[in-house]
Design a protein around this motif. Structure first.
Motif, PDB file in Angstrom:
ATOM      1  N   TYR A  17       8.892  15.651  -5.651  1.00 35.08           N
ATOM      2  CA  TYR A  17       8.661  17.090  -5.708  1.00 35.08           C
ATOM      3  C   TYR A  17       9.971  17.792  -6.046  1.00 35.08           C
ATOM      4  O   TYR A  17      10.679  17.376  -6.953  1.00 35.08           O
ATOM      5  N   CYS A  45       5.350  14.837   3.485  1.00 30.76           N
ATOM      6  CA  CYS A  45       5.036  15.458   2.194  1.00 30.76           C
ATOM      7  C   CYS A  45       3.545  15.727   2.045  1.00 30.76           C
ATOM      8  O   CYS A  45       3.118  16.278   1.035  1.00 30.76           O
ATOM      9  N   CYS A  46       2.767  15.322   3.027  1.00 32.26           N
ATOM     10  CA  CYS A  46       1.310  15.509   2.976  1.00 32.26           C
ATOM     11  C   CYS A  46       0.824  16.311   4.184  1.00 32.26           C
ATOM     12  O   CYS A  46      -0.268  16.078   4.692  1.00 32.26           O
ATOM     13  N   ASP A  52       2.492   9.403   5.857  1.00 28.57           N
ATOM     14  CA  ASP A  52       2.969   9.110   4.498  1.00 28.57           C
ATOM     15  C   ASP A  52       4.411   8.606   4.581  1.00 28.57           C
ATOM     16  O   ASP A  52       5.361   9.341   4.492  1.00 28.57           O
ATOM     17  N   TYR A  57       6.816   6.307  -1.153  1.00 29.09           N
ATOM     18  CA  TYR A  57       7.382   7.139  -2.219  1.00 29.09           C
ATOM     19  C   TYR A  57       8.391   6.360  -3.058  1.00 29.09           C
ATOM     20  O   TYR A  57       8.546   6.627  -4.246  1.00 29.09           O
ATOM     21  N   THR A  60       6.173   4.685  -5.608  1.00 29.43           N
ATOM     22  CA  THR A  60       5.220   5.459  -6.418  1.00 29.43           C
ATOM     23  C   THR A  60       5.787   6.714  -7.061  1.00 29.43           C
ATOM     24  O   THR A  60       5.082   7.354  -7.839  1.00 29.43           O
ATOM     25  N   ASN A  61       7.013   7.091  -6.742  1.00 25.62           N
ATOM     26  CA  ASN A  61       7.498   8.376  -7.260  1.00 25.62           C
ATOM     27  C   ASN A  61       7.595   8.358  -8.775  1.00 25.62           C
ATOM     28  O   ASN A  61       7.837   7.327  -9.391  1.00 25.62           O
ATOM     29  N   GLU A  62       7.376   9.518  -9.356  1.00 25.55           N
ATOM     30  CA  GLU A  62       7.336   9.612 -10.820  1.00 25.55           C
ATOM     31  C   GLU A  62       8.693   9.943 -11.430  1.00 25.55           C
ATOM     32  O   GLU A  62       8.841   9.933 -12.637  1.00 25.55           O
ATOM     33  N   ASP A 119      -0.367   5.769  -6.511  1.00 28.43           N
ATOM     34  CA  ASP A 119       0.165   7.004  -7.093  1.00 28.43           C
ATOM     35  C   ASP A 119       0.555   7.938  -5.952  1.00 28.43           C
ATOM     36  O   ASP A 119      -0.237   8.170  -5.038  1.00 28.43           O
ATOM     37  N   TYR A 121       0.636  10.994  -5.783  1.00 28.69           N
ATOM     38  CA  TYR A 121      -0.243  12.153  -5.654  1.00 28.69           C
ATOM     39  C   TYR A 121      -1.573  11.808  -4.984  1.00 28.69           C
ATOM     40  O   TYR A 121      -2.359  12.696  -4.677  1.00 28.69           O
ATOM     41  N   LEU A 122      -1.819  10.531  -4.754  1.00 26.63           N
ATOM     42  CA  LEU A 122      -3.042  10.101  -4.078  1.00 26.63           C
ATOM     43  C   LEU A 122      -2.804   9.738  -2.609  1.00 26.63           C
ATOM     44  O   LEU A 122      -3.744   9.378  -1.906  1.00 26.63           O
ATOM     45  N   GLU A 125      -4.801  12.013  -0.226  1.00 21.29           N
ATOM     46  CA  GLU A 125      -6.226  11.665  -0.283  1.00 21.29           C
ATOM     47  C   GLU A 125      -6.488  10.374   0.492  1.00 21.29           C
ATOM     48  O   GLU A 125      -7.463  10.269   1.241  1.00 21.29           O
TER      49      GLU A 125
END
Length: 147
Positions: A17, A45-46, A52, A57, A60-62, A119, A121-122, A125
């Motif tokens: 982020y 972060c969630c 989490d 992270y 999975t971080n982008e 991911d 971002y998942l 969820e």
């Protein structure tokens, strides 16, 4: 020297982020227990969900990040984060005797769980689904069972 007394030079960081990843393990001289606790610590972060862990992270971080352990350096750039890197890191720490077998197995299990999520971002969820009560009754499960 026991596992709990051994220390290593370590730096663990990734950009998530705007700048939400903990900086508590940057340029530290830490015990295996401190590294272990950091990897499993809630990244927050969630929110309001809990669970989490920082480790997810790293895999999975982008964006980008690094893990430095003594003389070993793992660095990744945009889109290159991987649980293979995280697994390699915990393998080295375990071989050096800083993690107990139990800690190593728990971290490995969290890595596999992270691979399943896939991911960053998942993650929210995934955590929501974990705490959601099952709406399927045992009779429905039996009726849907296929042989």
């Amino acid at each position: 020297m026991s596992t709990s007394d051994k220390r290593a030079s370590v730096s663990i960081y990734c950009k998530i982020y705007t700048e939400n990843f903990s900086q508590a393990m940057i340029d530290r001289y830490a015990t295996g227990k401190e590294i272990y606790n950091f990897l499993l610590k809630d990244a927050k972060c969630c929110l309001p969900l809990k669970g989490d862990c920082n480790l997810w992270y790293l895999g999975t971080n982008e964006k980008f990040g690094h893990i430095i352990y003594n003389e070993r350096v793992w660095h990744w750039s945009w889109g290159e984060a991987s649980f293979d890197t995280v697994q390699e890191f915990i393998d080295v720490v375990y071989k050096d005797g800083l993690f107990t077998k139990g800690q190593y197995l728990k971290l490995s299990a969290k890595i596999e769980e992270g691979r399943m999520i896939g991911d960053m971002y998942l993650i929210g969820e995934y955590l929501s689904e974990k705490i959601k009560p099952s709406t399927t009754t045992s009779t429905e499960k039996e009726n849907n069972h296929v042989i």
